[in-house]
Design a protein around this motif. Sequence first.
Motif, PDB file in Angstrom:
ATOM      1  N   HIS A 133       0.825  -1.215   0.000  1.00 47.36           N
ATOM      2  CA  HIS A 133       0.000   0.000   0.000  1.00 47.36           C
ATOM      3  C   HIS A 133       0.855   1.259   0.000  1.00 47.36           C
ATOM      4  O   HIS A 133       0.408   2.306  -0.431  1.00 47.36           O
TER       5      HIS A 133
ATOM      6  N   GLU B 261      -5.968  10.146   6.545  1.00 50.45           N
ATOM      7  CA  GLU B 261      -5.716   8.732   6.803  1.00 50.45           C
ATOM      8  C   GLU B 261      -4.241   8.386   6.592  1.00 50.45           C
ATOM      9  O   GLU B 261      -3.639   7.677   7.389  1.00 50.45           O
TER      10      GLU B 261
ATOM     11  N   LEU C 125      -4.268   5.413  15.833  1.00 55.46           N
ATOM     12  CA  LEU C 125      -5.074   4.183  15.772  1.00 55.46           C
ATOM     13  C   LEU C 125      -6.567   4.494  15.617  1.00 55.46           C
ATOM     14  O   LEU C 125      -7.273   3.813  14.865  1.00 55.46           O
TER      15      LEU C 125
HETATM   16  C1  HEM Z   1      -0.971  -0.771  15.906  1.00 60.33           C
HETATM   17  C2  HEM Z   1      -2.037  -0.994  15.176  1.00 60.33           C
HETATM   18  C3  HEM Z   1      -2.072  -0.961  13.652  1.00 60.33           C
HETATM   19  C4  HEM Z   1      -1.103  -0.643  12.748  1.00 60.33           C
HETATM   20  C5  HEM Z   1       0.353  -0.207  13.034  1.00 60.33           C
HETATM   21  C6  HEM Z   1      -1.676  -0.751  11.424  1.00 60.33           C
HETATM   22  C7  HEM Z   1      -1.005  -0.464  10.238  1.00 60.33           C
HETATM   23  C8  HEM Z   1      -1.588  -0.486   8.983  1.00 60.33           C
HETATM   24  C9  HEM Z   1      -0.969  -0.028   7.764  1.00 60.33           C
HETATM   25  C10 HEM Z   1       0.405   0.616   7.708  1.00 60.33           C
HETATM   26  C11 HEM Z   1      -1.830  -0.247   6.752  1.00 60.33           C
HETATM   27  C12 HEM Z   1      -1.590   0.041   5.271  1.00 60.33           C
HETATM   28  C13 HEM Z   1      -1.959   1.434   4.912  1.00 60.33           C
HETATM   29  C14 HEM Z   1      -3.305   1.593   4.288  1.00 60.33           C
HETATM   30  O1  HEM Z   1      -3.918   0.625   3.821  1.00 60.33           O
HETATM   31  O2  HEM Z   1      -3.788   2.733   4.302  1.00 60.33           O
HETATM   32  C15 HEM Z   1      -3.008  -0.868   7.301  1.00 60.33           C
HETATM   33  C16 HEM Z   1      -4.111  -1.294   6.578  1.00 60.33           C
HETATM   34  C17 HEM Z   1      -5.248  -1.825   7.145  1.00 60.33           C
HETATM   35  N1  HEM Z   1      -5.520  -1.984   8.487  1.00 60.33           N
HETATM   36 FE1  HEM Z   1      -4.263  -1.544   9.998  1.00 60.33          FE
HETATM   37  N2  HEM Z   1      -2.973  -1.167  11.563  1.00 60.33           N
HETATM   38  C18 HEM Z   1      -3.273  -1.278  12.888  1.00 60.33           C
HETATM   39  C19 HEM Z   1      -4.472  -1.621  13.459  1.00 60.33           C
HETATM   40  C20 HEM Z   1      -5.619  -1.947  12.737  1.00 60.33           C
HETATM   41  C21 HEM Z   1      -6.893  -2.228  13.312  1.00 60.33           C
HETATM   42  C22 HEM Z   1      -7.245  -2.121  14.802  1.00 60.33           C
HETATM   43  C23 HEM Z   1      -7.739  -2.589  12.281  1.00 60.33           C
HETATM   44  C24 HEM Z   1      -9.183  -3.023  12.286  1.00 60.33           C
HETATM   45  C25 HEM Z   1     -10.084  -2.671  13.133  1.00 60.33           C
HETATM   46  C26 HEM Z   1      -6.967  -2.508  11.061  1.00 60.33           C
HETATM   47  C27 HEM Z   1      -7.450  -2.788   9.785  1.00 60.33           C
HETATM   48  C28 HEM Z   1      -6.785  -2.521   8.602  1.00 60.33           C
HETATM   49  C29 HEM Z   1      -7.331  -2.763   7.281  1.00 60.33           C
HETATM   50  C30 HEM Z   1      -8.691  -3.363   6.967  1.00 60.33           C
HETATM   51  C31 HEM Z   1      -6.385  -2.313   6.365  1.00 60.33           C
HETATM   52  C32 HEM Z   1      -6.504  -2.301   4.845  1.00 60.33           C
HETATM   53  C33 HEM Z   1      -6.064  -3.584   4.253  1.00 60.33           C
HETATM   54  C34 HEM Z   1      -6.283  -3.612   2.758  1.00 60.33           C
HETATM   55  O3  HEM Z   1      -6.981  -2.728   2.247  1.00 60.33           O
HETATM   56  O4  HEM Z   1      -5.715  -4.504   2.099  1.00 60.33           O
HETATM   57  N3  HEM Z   1      -5.698  -2.110  11.371  1.00 60.33           N
HETATM   58  N4  HEM Z   1      -2.842  -0.995   8.671  1.00 60.33           N
END
Ligand code: HEM
Length: 391
Positions: A100, A115, A163
Amino acid sequence: MRWLRRIGARVDRVRPGEGDFSSPLHHERIAAILGIALGVSFSVCFVTGIVSHLHQNPVSWFTMPARPAGLYRVTQGLHVITGIASIPILLAKLWVVYPHFWARPAVRDVAHLVERVSLLPLVGGGLFLLFTGAINIARWYSPMPFFFPVAHYWAAWMTMGGLVVHVAAKWTTTRRALLGGAGLDPAPSPQTAGLDRRGFLATVFGTAGLLVAVTAGQTVRPLRRFNLLSPRDLDVGSQGLPVNRSAREAAVTELIGDPGYRLVVEGRVTNPLSLDLASLRARPQRTAELPIACVEGWSASARWRGVPVHHLLELAGAAPGAKVRVESLEPRGLYRTSELNHLQAADPDTLLALEVNGEPLNPDHGAPLRLIGPNRPGVQQTKWVTSLVVL
Ligand code: HEM
Ligand code: HEM
Ligand SMILES: Nc1nc2c(c(=O)[nH]1)N[C@H]1C(S)=C(S)[C@@H](COP(=O)(O)O)O[C@H]1N2
Ligand SMILES: [Mo]
Protein backbone atom coordinates in the motif's frame (compact mmCIF):
# COMPACT_ATOMS: atom_id res chain seq x y z
CA MET A 1 9.52 22.29 -10.07
CA ARG A 2 11.13 20.46 -12.98
CA TRP A 3 13.53 18.69 -10.63
CA LEU A 4 10.60 17.51 -8.49
CA ARG A 5 8.94 15.96 -11.50
CA ARG A 6 12.20 14.36 -12.51
CA ILE A 7 12.59 12.74 -9.07
CA GLY A 8 8.98 11.62 -9.28
CA ALA A 9 9.60 9.98 -12.64
CA ARG A 10 12.67 8.21 -11.32
CA VAL A 11 10.76 6.89 -8.26
CA ASP A 12 8.01 5.69 -10.61
CA ARG A 13 10.50 3.64 -12.56
CA VAL A 14 11.74 1.69 -9.49
CA ARG A 15 8.35 1.55 -7.79
CA PRO A 16 6.88 -1.96 -7.86
CA GLY A 17 3.66 -2.38 -9.81
CA GLU A 18 0.49 -4.28 -8.93
CA GLY A 19 1.79 -7.60 -10.25
CA ASP A 20 4.93 -7.49 -8.12
CA PHE A 21 3.00 -8.31 -4.94
CA SER A 22 1.73 -11.68 -6.03
CA SER A 23 1.78 -13.36 -2.62
CA PRO A 24 -1.77 -14.15 -1.49
CA LEU A 25 -0.74 -12.88 1.95
CA HIS A 26 -0.94 -9.25 0.89
CA HIS A 27 -4.63 -9.37 1.45
CA GLU A 28 -7.12 -7.18 3.25
CA ARG A 29 -8.53 -10.11 5.21
CA ILE A 30 -5.14 -10.82 6.79
CA ALA A 31 -4.54 -7.11 7.30
CA ALA A 32 -7.88 -6.89 9.10
CA ILE A 33 -7.29 -9.94 11.33
CA LEU A 34 -3.81 -8.78 12.33
CA GLY A 35 -5.20 -5.27 12.73
CA ILE A 36 -7.87 -6.40 15.18
CA ALA A 37 -5.28 -8.32 17.21
CA LEU A 38 -3.12 -5.18 17.33
CA GLY A 39 -6.12 -3.03 18.19
CA VAL A 40 -6.78 -5.25 21.21
CA SER A 41 -3.17 -5.57 22.34
CA PHE A 42 -2.38 -1.86 21.94
CA SER A 43 -5.53 -0.93 23.86
CA VAL A 44 -4.56 -3.27 26.70
CA CYS A 45 -1.06 -1.73 26.72
CA PHE A 46 -2.49 1.77 26.66
CA VAL A 47 -4.91 1.28 29.54
CA THR A 48 -2.41 -0.56 31.73
CA GLY A 49 0.26 2.01 30.80
CA ILE A 50 -2.00 4.86 31.90
CA VAL A 51 -2.57 3.02 35.19
CA SER A 52 1.19 2.85 35.66
CA HIS A 53 1.49 6.53 34.79
CA LEU A 54 -1.17 7.48 37.36
CA HIS A 55 0.67 5.53 40.05
CA GLN A 56 3.83 7.52 39.43
CA ASN A 57 2.27 10.85 38.46
CA PRO A 58 -0.68 11.33 40.82
CA VAL A 59 -3.45 13.73 39.75
CA SER A 60 -5.78 15.74 41.96
CA TRP A 61 -8.99 14.19 40.61
CA PHE A 62 -8.09 10.55 41.23
CA THR A 63 -6.57 8.72 44.18
CA MET A 64 -5.05 5.32 43.44
CA PRO A 65 -6.68 2.74 45.74
CA ALA A 66 -4.51 0.55 47.97
CA ARG A 67 -6.62 -2.52 47.10
CA PRO A 68 -6.58 -5.08 45.59
CA ALA A 69 -3.05 -5.49 46.91
CA GLY A 70 -1.79 -7.30 43.81
CA LEU A 71 -3.46 -5.07 41.22
CA TYR A 72 -0.31 -3.37 39.92
CA ARG A 73 1.33 -6.76 39.63
CA VAL A 74 -1.47 -7.77 37.25
CA THR A 75 -1.72 -4.54 35.25
CA GLN A 76 2.01 -4.07 34.69
CA GLY A 77 2.63 -7.79 34.12
CA LEU A 78 -0.11 -7.68 31.48
CA HIS A 79 1.38 -4.50 29.97
CA VAL A 80 4.77 -6.02 29.36
CA ILE A 81 3.53 -9.45 28.26
CA THR A 82 0.97 -7.98 25.84
CA GLY A 83 3.55 -5.53 24.51
CA ILE A 84 6.00 -8.33 23.79
CA ALA A 85 3.30 -10.41 22.08
CA SER A 86 2.55 -7.42 19.82
CA ILE A 87 6.03 -7.41 18.30
CA PRO A 88 5.60 -10.28 15.79
CA ILE A 89 2.02 -9.21 15.06
CA LEU A 90 3.06 -5.64 14.18
CA LEU A 91 5.93 -6.82 11.99
CA ALA A 92 3.61 -9.24 10.19
CA LYS A 93 1.00 -6.56 9.66
CA LEU A 94 3.56 -4.18 8.15
CA TRP A 95 4.77 -6.89 5.80
CA VAL A 96 1.20 -7.70 4.72
CA VAL A 97 0.31 -4.08 3.94
CA TYR A 98 3.59 -2.65 2.66
CA PRO A 99 2.47 -2.75 -1.01
CA HIS A 100 0.00 0.00 0.00
CA PHE A 101 2.91 2.34 0.59
CA TRP A 102 3.58 2.27 -3.16
CA ALA A 103 -0.02 2.78 -4.19
CA ARG A 104 -0.64 5.81 -6.45
CA PRO A 105 -2.00 8.41 -6.37
CA ALA A 106 -0.39 8.82 -2.95
CA VAL A 107 -3.17 11.17 -1.88
CA ARG A 108 -6.66 11.19 -3.36
CA ASP A 109 -8.55 13.74 -1.25
CA VAL A 110 -8.58 15.37 2.17
CA ALA A 111 -10.00 12.35 3.98
CA HIS A 112 -7.40 10.15 2.33
CA LEU A 113 -4.68 12.64 3.29
CA VAL A 114 -5.75 12.51 6.95
CA GLU A 115 -5.72 8.73 6.80
CA ARG A 116 -2.24 8.67 5.22
CA VAL A 117 -0.82 11.18 7.69
CA SER A 118 -2.24 9.20 10.63
CA LEU A 119 -0.06 6.26 9.56
CA LEU A 120 3.01 8.19 10.67
CA PRO A 121 2.20 8.30 14.41
CA LEU A 122 0.53 4.88 14.15
CA VAL A 123 3.39 2.98 12.54
CA GLY A 124 6.25 5.14 13.81
CA GLY A 125 4.80 5.37 17.31
CA GLY A 126 3.95 1.66 17.41
CA LEU A 127 7.47 0.64 16.44
CA PHE A 128 8.93 3.18 18.90
CA LEU A 129 6.80 1.89 21.80
CA LEU A 130 7.63 -1.74 21.20
CA PHE A 131 11.33 -1.03 20.68
CA THR A 132 11.82 1.30 23.67
CA GLY A 133 9.69 -0.95 25.90
CA ALA A 134 11.66 -4.04 24.94
CA ILE A 135 15.09 -2.48 25.44
CA ASN A 136 13.96 -0.88 28.70
CA ILE A 137 13.05 -4.22 30.28
CA ALA A 138 16.31 -5.62 28.91
CA ARG A 139 17.98 -2.74 30.82
CA TRP A 140 19.70 -1.56 27.66
CA TYR A 141 19.38 2.18 28.04
CA SER A 142 22.14 3.52 25.77
CA PRO A 143 19.99 3.83 22.59
CA MET A 144 17.67 6.13 24.58
CA PRO A 145 19.13 9.62 25.02
CA PHE A 146 15.80 10.65 26.60
CA PHE A 147 13.97 9.73 29.80
CA PHE A 148 12.19 6.51 28.86
CA PRO A 149 8.84 6.89 30.70
CA VAL A 150 8.23 10.41 29.35
CA ALA A 151 9.02 9.53 25.72
CA HIS A 152 7.11 6.23 25.97
CA TYR A 153 4.11 8.01 27.52
CA TRP A 154 3.78 10.68 24.81
CA ALA A 155 4.43 8.17 22.03
CA ALA A 156 1.54 6.12 23.46
CA TRP A 157 -0.88 9.06 23.09
CA MET A 158 0.25 9.77 19.54
CA THR A 159 0.02 6.13 18.55
CA MET A 160 -3.47 5.76 19.99
CA GLY A 161 -4.53 8.96 18.18
CA GLY A 162 -3.30 7.44 14.92
CA LEU A 163 -5.07 4.18 15.77
CA VAL A 164 -8.44 5.89 16.22
CA VAL A 165 -8.18 7.52 12.78
CA HIS A 166 -6.96 4.25 11.25
CA VAL A 167 -9.83 2.21 12.67
CA ALA A 168 -12.34 4.80 11.45
CA ALA A 169 -10.75 4.73 7.99
CA LYS A 170 -10.58 0.93 7.77
CA TRP A 171 -13.85 0.02 9.48
CA THR A 172 -15.75 -0.66 6.25
CA THR A 173 -12.93 -2.68 4.74
CA THR A 174 -12.54 -4.65 7.98
CA ARG A 175 -16.24 -5.53 8.08
CA ARG A 176 -16.26 -6.53 4.44
CA ALA A 177 -13.07 -8.55 4.74
CA LEU A 178 -14.23 -10.47 7.79
CA LEU A 179 -17.93 -10.85 7.14
CA GLY A 180 -17.62 -11.27 3.38
CA GLY A 181 -20.06 -9.74 0.94
CA ALA A 182 -19.79 -7.82 -2.27
CA GLY A 183 -16.53 -6.17 -3.25
CA LEU A 184 -14.16 -8.69 -1.66
CA ASP A 185 -10.92 -8.89 -3.62
CA PRO A 186 -10.83 -11.99 -5.77
CA ALA A 187 -7.93 -13.99 -4.40
CA PRO A 188 -5.38 -15.62 -6.68
CA SER A 189 -6.08 -19.40 -6.74
CA PRO A 190 -8.46 -19.46 -3.78
CA GLN A 191 -7.64 -22.94 -2.44
CA THR A 192 -3.90 -22.67 -1.93
CA ALA A 193 -4.28 -19.01 -0.96
CA GLY A 194 -6.57 -20.03 1.93
CA LEU A 195 -4.04 -22.56 3.17
CA ASP A 196 -1.15 -20.10 2.89
CA ARG A 197 -3.08 -17.51 4.84
CA ARG A 198 -4.10 -19.90 7.57
CA GLY A 199 -0.50 -21.11 7.87
CA PHE A 200 0.79 -17.54 7.97
CA LEU A 201 -1.64 -16.43 10.66
CA ALA A 202 -0.94 -19.59 12.69
CA THR A 203 2.80 -18.83 12.49
CA VAL A 204 2.35 -15.20 13.55
CA PHE A 205 0.01 -15.93 16.46
CA GLY A 206 2.06 -19.01 17.36
CA THR A 207 5.18 -16.83 17.63
CA ALA A 208 3.30 -14.32 19.78
CA GLY A 209 2.08 -17.17 22.03
CA LEU A 210 5.56 -18.61 22.31
CA LEU A 211 6.97 -15.22 23.32
CA VAL A 212 4.33 -15.00 26.04
CA ALA A 213 5.15 -18.49 27.26
CA VAL A 214 8.87 -17.78 27.58
CA THR A 215 8.49 -14.40 29.32
CA ALA A 216 5.39 -14.76 31.51
CA GLY A 217 7.49 -16.77 33.98
CA GLN A 218 8.91 -13.50 35.26
CA THR A 219 5.62 -12.83 36.97
CA VAL A 220 3.64 -16.10 36.92
CA ARG A 221 5.49 -18.44 39.30
CA PRO A 222 4.43 -21.81 37.84
CA LEU A 223 5.80 -20.74 34.43
CA ARG A 224 9.20 -19.72 35.73
CA ARG A 225 10.89 -22.88 34.41
CA PHE A 226 10.14 -21.70 30.88
CA ASN A 227 11.25 -18.17 31.60
CA LEU A 228 13.92 -18.20 28.89
CA LEU A 229 13.68 -14.80 27.30
CA SER A 230 12.79 -12.29 29.98
CA PRO A 231 15.74 -10.54 31.58
CA ARG A 232 14.55 -11.52 35.06
CA ASP A 233 15.05 -14.85 36.73
CA LEU A 234 12.94 -15.07 39.89
CA ASP A 235 15.33 -17.62 41.36
CA VAL A 236 18.32 -15.27 41.21
CA GLY A 237 18.52 -12.99 44.22
CA SER A 238 18.54 -13.36 47.97
CA GLN A 239 15.90 -14.07 50.60
CA GLY A 240 13.61 -15.40 47.86
CA LEU A 241 13.51 -12.17 45.81
CA PRO A 242 15.38 -10.62 42.90
CA VAL A 243 17.33 -7.41 43.56
CA ASN A 244 17.06 -4.45 41.23
CA ARG A 245 19.60 -2.13 42.82
CA SER A 246 21.97 -3.53 45.39
CA ALA A 247 23.16 -1.70 48.52
CA ARG A 248 26.59 -1.33 46.93
CA GLU A 249 25.19 0.13 43.68
CA ALA A 250 23.15 2.61 45.73
CA ALA A 251 26.25 3.52 47.80
CA VAL A 252 24.49 2.96 51.11
CA THR A 253 26.59 0.12 52.57
CA GLU A 254 28.24 2.38 55.13
CA LEU A 255 25.22 4.52 55.91
CA ILE A 256 23.05 1.55 56.84
CA GLY A 257 25.64 0.19 59.27
CA ASP A 258 25.71 3.42 61.29
CA PRO A 259 24.84 2.66 64.96
CA GLY A 260 23.35 6.16 65.15
CA TYR A 261 20.62 5.12 62.65
CA ARG A 262 17.21 6.68 63.39
CA LEU A 263 13.86 6.68 61.68
CA VAL A 264 12.39 10.15 61.93
CA VAL A 265 8.73 11.03 61.45
CA GLU A 266 8.43 14.74 60.79
CA GLY A 267 6.56 17.36 58.75
CA ARG A 268 2.96 18.13 59.65
CA VAL A 269 2.91 16.27 62.96
CA THR A 270 2.27 17.38 66.54
CA ASN A 271 4.80 14.96 68.01
CA PRO A 272 7.87 14.38 65.80
CA LEU A 273 9.50 10.99 66.32
CA SER A 274 13.09 9.79 66.21
CA LEU A 275 13.25 6.03 66.74
CA ASP A 276 16.24 3.72 66.85
CA LEU A 277 16.00 0.09 65.73
CA ALA A 278 15.31 -1.24 69.23
CA SER A 279 12.32 1.06 69.66
CA LEU A 280 11.06 0.16 66.18
CA ARG A 281 11.20 -3.51 67.12
CA ALA A 282 9.30 -2.70 70.32
CA ARG A 283 6.38 -1.19 68.37
CA PRO A 284 3.46 -3.43 67.31
CA GLN A 285 4.51 -5.62 64.37
CA ARG A 286 2.36 -6.86 61.52
CA THR A 287 2.91 -9.52 58.85
CA ALA A 288 1.65 -9.15 55.27
CA GLU A 289 2.07 -11.19 52.10
CA LEU A 290 2.76 -8.62 49.38
CA PRO A 291 4.45 -8.64 45.97
CA ILE A 292 7.31 -6.56 44.69
CA ALA A 293 5.89 -5.67 41.27
CA CYS A 294 8.57 -3.94 39.23
CA VAL A 295 7.61 -1.51 36.45
CA GLU A 296 9.71 -3.73 34.20
CA GLY A 297 7.08 -6.46 34.49
CA TRP A 298 8.68 -8.97 36.84
CA SER A 299 7.06 -9.62 40.18
CA ALA A 300 7.49 -11.85 43.21
CA SER A 301 5.53 -12.26 46.40
CA ALA A 302 7.06 -12.38 49.88
CA ARG A 303 6.07 -12.35 53.57
CA TRP A 304 6.98 -9.03 55.13
CA ARG A 305 7.00 -8.14 58.81
CA GLY A 306 7.37 -4.71 60.32
CA VAL A 307 5.69 -1.64 61.78
CA PRO A 308 2.53 -0.38 60.06
CA VAL A 309 3.02 3.16 58.74
CA HIS A 310 -0.41 4.24 60.05
CA HIS A 311 0.69 3.29 63.58
CA LEU A 312 3.71 5.62 63.36
CA LEU A 313 1.53 8.39 61.91
CA GLU A 314 -0.90 8.11 64.81
CA LEU A 315 1.95 8.07 67.30
CA ALA A 316 3.37 11.24 65.74
CA GLY A 317 -0.02 12.93 65.76
CA ALA A 318 -0.45 13.29 62.00
CA ALA A 319 -3.90 14.39 60.86
CA PRO A 320 -6.04 11.55 59.46
CA GLY A 321 -5.98 11.50 55.67
CA ALA A 322 -2.42 12.78 55.42
CA LYS A 323 -0.07 12.01 52.53
CA VAL A 324 3.47 10.94 53.32
CA ARG A 325 6.83 11.26 51.59
CA VAL A 326 9.15 8.34 52.29
CA GLU A 327 12.89 9.09 52.10
CA SER A 328 15.85 6.79 51.76
CA LEU A 329 19.41 6.98 53.06
CA GLU A 330 20.44 6.61 49.43
CA PRO A 331 22.29 9.84 48.61
CA ARG A 332 21.38 9.99 44.89
CA GLY A 333 19.12 8.17 42.50
CA LEU A 334 15.72 8.45 40.88
CA TYR A 335 14.01 6.20 43.40
CA ARG A 336 15.36 7.53 46.68
CA THR A 337 11.94 8.89 47.68
CA SER A 338 8.34 7.92 47.07
CA GLU A 339 4.95 9.17 48.12
CA LEU A 340 2.08 7.39 49.89
CA ASN A 341 -1.36 8.79 49.06
CA HIS A 342 -3.84 8.96 51.93
CA LEU A 343 -5.40 5.55 51.14
CA GLN A 344 -2.01 3.83 50.98
CA ALA A 345 -0.75 5.61 54.12
CA ALA A 346 -3.83 4.49 56.06
CA ASP A 347 -3.80 0.87 54.85
CA PRO A 348 -2.96 -1.56 57.68
CA ASP A 349 -0.64 -3.55 55.36
CA THR A 350 1.54 -0.58 54.39
CA LEU A 351 4.60 -1.45 56.44
CA LEU A 352 8.07 -0.30 57.25
CA ALA A 353 9.45 -3.81 57.10
CA LEU A 354 12.30 -5.13 59.24
CA GLU A 355 11.98 -8.72 58.00
CA VAL A 356 11.26 -10.64 54.81
CA ASN A 357 10.37 -14.34 54.59
CA GLY A 358 11.20 -14.84 58.27
CA GLU A 359 14.69 -13.26 58.19
CA PRO A 360 15.92 -9.75 59.01
CA LEU A 361 16.16 -7.77 55.76
CA ASN A 362 19.58 -8.01 54.17
CA PRO A 363 21.25 -4.83 52.84
CA ASP A 364 20.20 -5.49 49.24
CA HIS A 365 16.53 -5.69 50.19
CA GLY A 366 16.63 -2.42 52.10
CA ALA A 367 18.03 -3.05 55.61
CA PRO A 368 17.53 -1.79 58.19
CA LEU A 369 14.04 -0.66 57.13
CA ARG A 370 12.10 -0.61 53.87
CA LEU A 371 8.70 0.45 52.70
CA ILE A 372 6.36 -2.23 51.37
CA GLY A 373 2.72 -1.50 50.62
CA PRO A 374 -0.23 -2.98 48.75
CA ASN A 375 -0.87 -2.00 45.10
CA ARG A 376 2.34 -0.06 44.53
CA PRO A 377 4.89 -0.24 41.69
CA GLY A 378 8.27 -1.64 42.70
CA VAL A 379 9.94 1.74 42.18
CA GLN A 380 7.80 3.08 45.01
CA GLN A 381 8.76 0.37 47.52
CA THR A 382 11.58 2.51 48.87
CA LYS A 383 14.55 0.73 50.46
CA TRP A 384 16.88 1.95 53.25
CA VAL A 385 14.18 4.24 54.69
CA THR A 386 15.26 6.93 57.12
CA SER A 387 12.36 9.37 57.27
CA LEU A 388 8.64 9.79 56.83
CA VAL A 389 7.65 13.35 56.01
CA VAL A 390 3.96 14.00 56.62
CA LEU A 391 2.57 16.36 53.96
C1 HEM B 1 -0.97 -0.77 15.91
C2 HEM B 1 -2.04 -0.99 15.18
C3 HEM B 1 -2.07 -0.96 13.65
C4 HEM B 1 -1.10 -0.64 12.75
C5 HEM B 1 0.35 -0.21 13.03
C6 HEM B 1 -1.68 -0.75 11.42
C7 HEM B 1 -1.01 -0.46 10.24
C8 HEM B 1 -1.59 -0.49 8.98
C9 HEM B 1 -0.97 -0.03 7.76
C10 HEM B 1 0.41 0.62 7.71
C11 HEM B 1 -1.83 -0.25 6.75
C12 HEM B 1 -1.59 0.04 5.27
C13 HEM B 1 -1.96 1.43 4.91
C14 HEM B 1 -3.30 1.59 4.29
O1 HEM B 1 -3.92 0.63 3.82
O2 HEM B 1 -3.79 2.73 4.30
C15 HEM B 1 -3.01 -0.87 7.30
C16 HEM B 1 -4.11 -1.29 6.58
C17 HEM B 1 -5.25 -1.83 7.14
N1 HEM B 1 -5.52 -1.98 8.49
FE1 HEM B 1 -4.26 -1.54 10.00
N2 HEM B 1 -2.97 -1.17 11.56
C18 HEM B 1 -3.27 -1.28 12.89
C19 HEM B 1 -4.47 -1.62 13.46
C20 HEM B 1 -5.62 -1.95 12.74
C21 HEM B 1 -6.89 -2.23 13.31
C22 HEM B 1 -7.25 -2.12 14.80
C23 HEM B 1 -7.74 -2.59 12.28
C24 HEM B 1 -9.18 -3.02 12.29
C25 HEM B 1 -10.08 -2.67 13.13
C26 HEM B 1 -6.97 -2.51 11.06
C27 HEM B 1 -7.45 -2.79 9.79
C28 HEM B 1 -6.79 -2.52 8.60
C29 HEM B 1 -7.33 -2.76 7.28
C30 HEM B 1 -8.69 -3.36 6.97
C31 HEM B 1 -6.39 -2.31 6.37
C32 HEM B 1 -6.50 -2.30 4.84
C33 HEM B 1 -6.06 -3.58 4.25
C34 HEM B 1 -6.28 -3.61 2.76
O3 HEM B 1 -6.98 -2.73 2.25
O4 HEM B 1 -5.71 -4.50 2.10
N3 HEM B 1 -5.70 -2.11 11.37
N4 HEM B 1 -2.84 -1.00 8.67
C1 HEM C 1 7.27 -4.42 23.97
C2 HEM C 1 6.29 -3.63 24.34
C3 HEM C 1 6.28 -2.76 25.57
C4 HEM C 1 7.05 -2.87 26.69
C5 HEM C 1 8.10 -3.92 27.02
C6 HEM C 1 6.69 -1.77 27.54
C7 HEM C 1 7.26 -1.51 28.76
C8 HEM C 1 6.92 -0.49 29.61
C9 HEM C 1 7.55 -0.20 30.87
C10 HEM C 1 8.73 -0.98 31.46
C11 HEM C 1 6.92 0.84 31.42
C12 HEM C 1 7.21 1.46 32.78
C13 HEM C 1 7.90 2.76 32.61
C14 HEM C 1 8.26 3.37 33.94
O1 HEM C 1 7.33 3.76 34.65
O2 HEM C 1 9.45 3.46 34.25
C15 HEM C 1 5.88 1.23 30.50
C16 HEM C 1 5.05 2.28 30.71
C17 HEM C 1 4.07 2.67 29.82
N1 HEM C 1 3.76 2.08 28.61
FE1 HEM C 1 4.74 0.54 27.76
N2 HEM C 1 5.69 -1.05 26.95
C18 HEM C 1 5.41 -1.63 25.74
C19 HEM C 1 4.47 -1.24 24.83
C20 HEM C 1 3.57 -0.22 25.04
C21 HEM C 1 2.49 0.13 24.16
C22 HEM C 1 2.16 -0.58 22.86
C23 HEM C 1 1.84 1.20 24.72
C24 HEM C 1 0.64 1.98 24.26
C25 HEM C 1 -0.16 1.65 23.30
C26 HEM C 1 2.51 1.53 25.95
C27 HEM C 1 2.15 2.54 26.82
C28 HEM C 1 2.74 2.82 28.03
C29 HEM C 1 2.38 3.91 28.91
C30 HEM C 1 1.29 4.96 28.68
C31 HEM C 1 3.23 3.83 30.03
C32 HEM C 1 3.26 4.76 31.24
C33 HEM C 1 4.43 5.70 31.10
C34 HEM C 1 4.57 6.57 32.34
O3 HEM C 1 4.80 6.03 33.44
O4 HEM C 1 4.45 7.79 32.21
N3 HEM C 1 3.56 0.64 26.13
N4 HEM C 1 5.91 0.42 29.39
N1 LIG D 1 16.05 3.62 47.76
C1 LIG D 1 15.72 2.87 46.72
N2 LIG D 1 14.66 2.05 46.83
C2 LIG D 1 14.29 1.26 45.79
C3 LIG D 1 15.00 1.28 44.56
C4 LIG D 1 16.11 2.16 44.48
O1 LIG D 1 16.78 2.26 43.43
N3 LIG D 1 16.43 2.94 45.58
N4 LIG D 1 14.60 0.48 43.52
C5 LIG D 1 13.18 0.12 43.51
C6 LIG D 1 12.82 -0.86 42.49
S1 LIG D 1 12.88 -0.34 40.88
C7 LIG D 1 12.32 -2.10 42.82
S2 LIG D 1 11.66 -3.10 41.63
C8 LIG D 1 12.34 -2.59 44.22
C9 LIG D 1 13.04 -3.93 44.25
O2 LIG D 1 13.12 -4.41 45.56
P1 LIG D 1 14.06 -5.64 45.92
O3 LIG D 1 15.45 -5.27 45.43
O4 LIG D 1 13.99 -5.86 47.38
O5 LIG D 1 13.53 -6.83 45.17
O6 LIG D 1 12.99 -1.68 45.06
C10 LIG D 1 12.67 -0.35 44.87
N5 LIG D 1 13.22 0.44 45.95
MO1 LIG E 1 11.54 -1.81 39.64
